[in-house]
Design a protein around this motif. Structure first.
Motif, PDB file in Angstrom:
ATOM      1  N   GLY A 109       0.926  -1.201   0.021  1.00  0.00           N
ATOM      2  CA  GLY A 109       0.021   0.048   0.006  1.00  0.00           C
ATOM      3  C   GLY A 109       0.870   1.439  -0.044  1.00  0.00           C
ATOM      4  O   GLY A 109       0.210   2.434  -0.085  1.00  0.00           O
ATOM      5  N   TRP A 110       1.891   1.352   0.189  1.00  0.00           N
ATOM      6  CA  TRP A 110       2.868   2.125   0.353  1.00  0.00           C
ATOM      7  C   TRP A 110       3.746   2.695  -1.047  1.00  0.00           C
ATOM      8  O   TRP A 110       4.509   1.743  -1.531  1.00  0.00           O
ATOM      9  N   PRO A 111       3.780   3.683  -1.658  1.00  0.00           N
ATOM     10  CA  PRO A 111       4.623   3.907  -2.884  1.00  0.00           C
ATOM     11  C   PRO A 111       6.124   4.080  -2.468  1.00  0.00           C
ATOM     12  O   PRO A 111       6.527   4.828  -1.498  1.00  0.00           O
ATOM     13  N   VAL A 112       7.086   3.241  -3.083  1.00  0.00           N
ATOM     14  CA  VAL A 112       8.404   3.286  -2.539  1.00  0.00           C
ATOM     15  C   VAL A 112       9.189   3.815  -3.812  1.00  0.00           C
ATOM     16  O   VAL A 112      10.385   4.042  -3.576  1.00  0.00           O
ATOM     17  N   ASP A 235      -2.535  13.891   5.885  1.00  0.00           N
ATOM     18  CA  ASP A 235      -2.144  12.552   6.102  1.00  0.00           C
ATOM     19  C   ASP A 235      -1.248  12.263   4.811  1.00  0.00           C
ATOM     20  O   ASP A 235      -1.528  12.582   3.807  1.00  0.00           O
ATOM     21  N   PRO A 236      -0.548  11.134   5.204  1.00  0.00           N
ATOM     22  CA  PRO A 236       0.341  10.467   3.994  1.00  0.00           C
ATOM     23  C   PRO A 236      -0.519  10.013   2.949  1.00  0.00           C
ATOM     24  O   PRO A 236      -1.722   9.494   3.357  1.00  0.00           O
ATOM     25  N   LEU A 237       0.133  10.025   1.862  1.00  0.00           N
ATOM     26  CA  LEU A 237      -0.560   9.404   0.657  1.00  0.00           C
ATOM     27  C   LEU A 237      -0.222   7.769   0.497  1.00  0.00           C
ATOM     28  O   LEU A 237       1.200   7.392   0.443  1.00  0.00           O
ATOM     29  N   THR A 238      -1.336   6.944   0.566  1.00  0.00           N
ATOM     30  CA  THR A 238      -1.166   5.395   0.449  1.00  0.00           C
ATOM     31  C   THR A 238      -2.027   5.017  -0.852  1.00  0.00           C
ATOM     32  O   THR A 238      -2.831   6.149  -1.193  1.00  0.00           O
ATOM     33  N   ALA A 239      -2.130   3.683  -0.886  1.00  0.00           N
ATOM     34  CA  ALA A 239      -3.190   3.020  -1.794  1.00  0.00           C
ATOM     35  C   ALA A 239      -4.544   3.342  -1.573  1.00  0.00           C
ATOM     36  O   ALA A 239      -5.450   3.183  -2.330  1.00  0.00           O
ATOM     37  N   GLU A 240      -4.842   3.746  -0.229  1.00  0.00           N
ATOM     38  CA  GLU A 240      -6.181   3.986   0.263  1.00  0.00           C
ATOM     39  C   GLU A 240      -6.498   5.315   0.220  1.00  0.00           C
ATOM     40  O   GLU A 240      -7.802   5.704   0.726  1.00  0.00           O
TER      41      GLU A 240
END
Length: 264
Positions: A109-112, A235-240
């Motif tokens: 779920g986290w862009p890396v 809030d941080p950006l994730t796949a959700e």
């Protein structure tokens, strides 16, 4: 969430393949048509995503794939490649070289890993979690912003904001430009704006209505250059995440930006 050299090499080949598919259609017959959601798609969009998917099928068959044009392929590794073959198709269709190919690796779920590739100018930003962002191989940094007033703010188009999003955006514009009649936001640019921010040419980008393929690649690029990406709540950006996105070159101004938008 470690990114390997093999991942970096694959990301580069994906960008190369997309660029090779796109360039023959630029300022040429590109077969533009409208999708069901009213957004444009061209032969170049489809050819570029198909080329990238062929590579992923061959070299990372267990990874998931999410693409703007051909949907989702589930994976079994917890890793997903997120593809936008042409971010800024409207610019592409009118011959403006400020679109880009977006490639992201999302892990749990986290862009890396993220790539912004401009295939006409041959400009490429590469961001990897925990490493400095590079532009055509050289490290880049965002620039300091002592105060919000006078910042260089960009957005693709004010027409893309929904009714509930206009007031926070305009409050941010007012905080940045005040009553000035000679200054205002930079319009147009799509993903290219985020590369310019990472390289220290813009200070803020504010967008709404983005999808995962629109923003996943941007996160490692901006944050690896020293900036911050978040939603309109901070809030941080994730796949959700939803589609309300901020890119802020100087993290010291995050609270100022959020406060300005909440004042609407």
């Amino acid at each position: 969430m470690r990114v390997t050299q093999a991942d970096l090499d694959l990301a580069g080949r994906l960008a190369d393949a997309a660029g090779a598919a796109i360039r023959p259609y630029f300022r040429s017959a590109h077969g533009a048509e409208l999708k069901e959601d009213g957004s444009p798609v061209t032969l170049a969009d489809r050819a570029a995503e198909a080329a990238m998917r062929r590579l992923l099928d061959a070299e990372a068959p267990g990874d998931g794939v999410v693409g703007e044009e051909y949907g989702e392929k589930p994976g079994v590794t917890g890793r997903c490649w997120v593809l936008d073959p042409i971010d800024g198709t409207r610019s592409f269709t009118v011959g403006r070289p400020i679109f880009g190919t977006l490639i992201a690796l999302v892990v749990e779920g986290w862009p890396v890993l993220g790539v912004i590739d401009q295939p006409i100018a041959r400009e490429r930003w590469l961001g990897v979690a925990g490493r400095p962002t590079t532009f055509n191989g050289a490290p880049v940094r965002t620039r300091a912003l002592p105060e919000l007033a006078g910042a260089a703010l960009a957005t693709t188009s004010p027409h893309l904001f929904g009714a509930a999003e206009v007031a926070p955006y305009m409050a941010l514009v007012a905080s940045v430009y005040g009553a000035s009649t000679g200054q205002g936001p930079v319009y147009g640019g799509d993903c290219y704006n985020y590369g310019l921010l990472a390289s220290g040419h813009l200070d803020l980008v504010c967008e709404a209505g983005l999808k995962l393929h629109d923003f996943a690649a941007l996160v490692p690029v901006v944050e690896g250059a020293g900036g911050r990406m978040c939603d309109w709540n901070g809030d941080p950006l994730t796949a959700e995440s939803g589609g309300d996105v901020l890119a802020i070159g100087d993290p010291a101004r995050v609270d100022d930006v959020l406060e300005a938008m909440r004042s609407a």
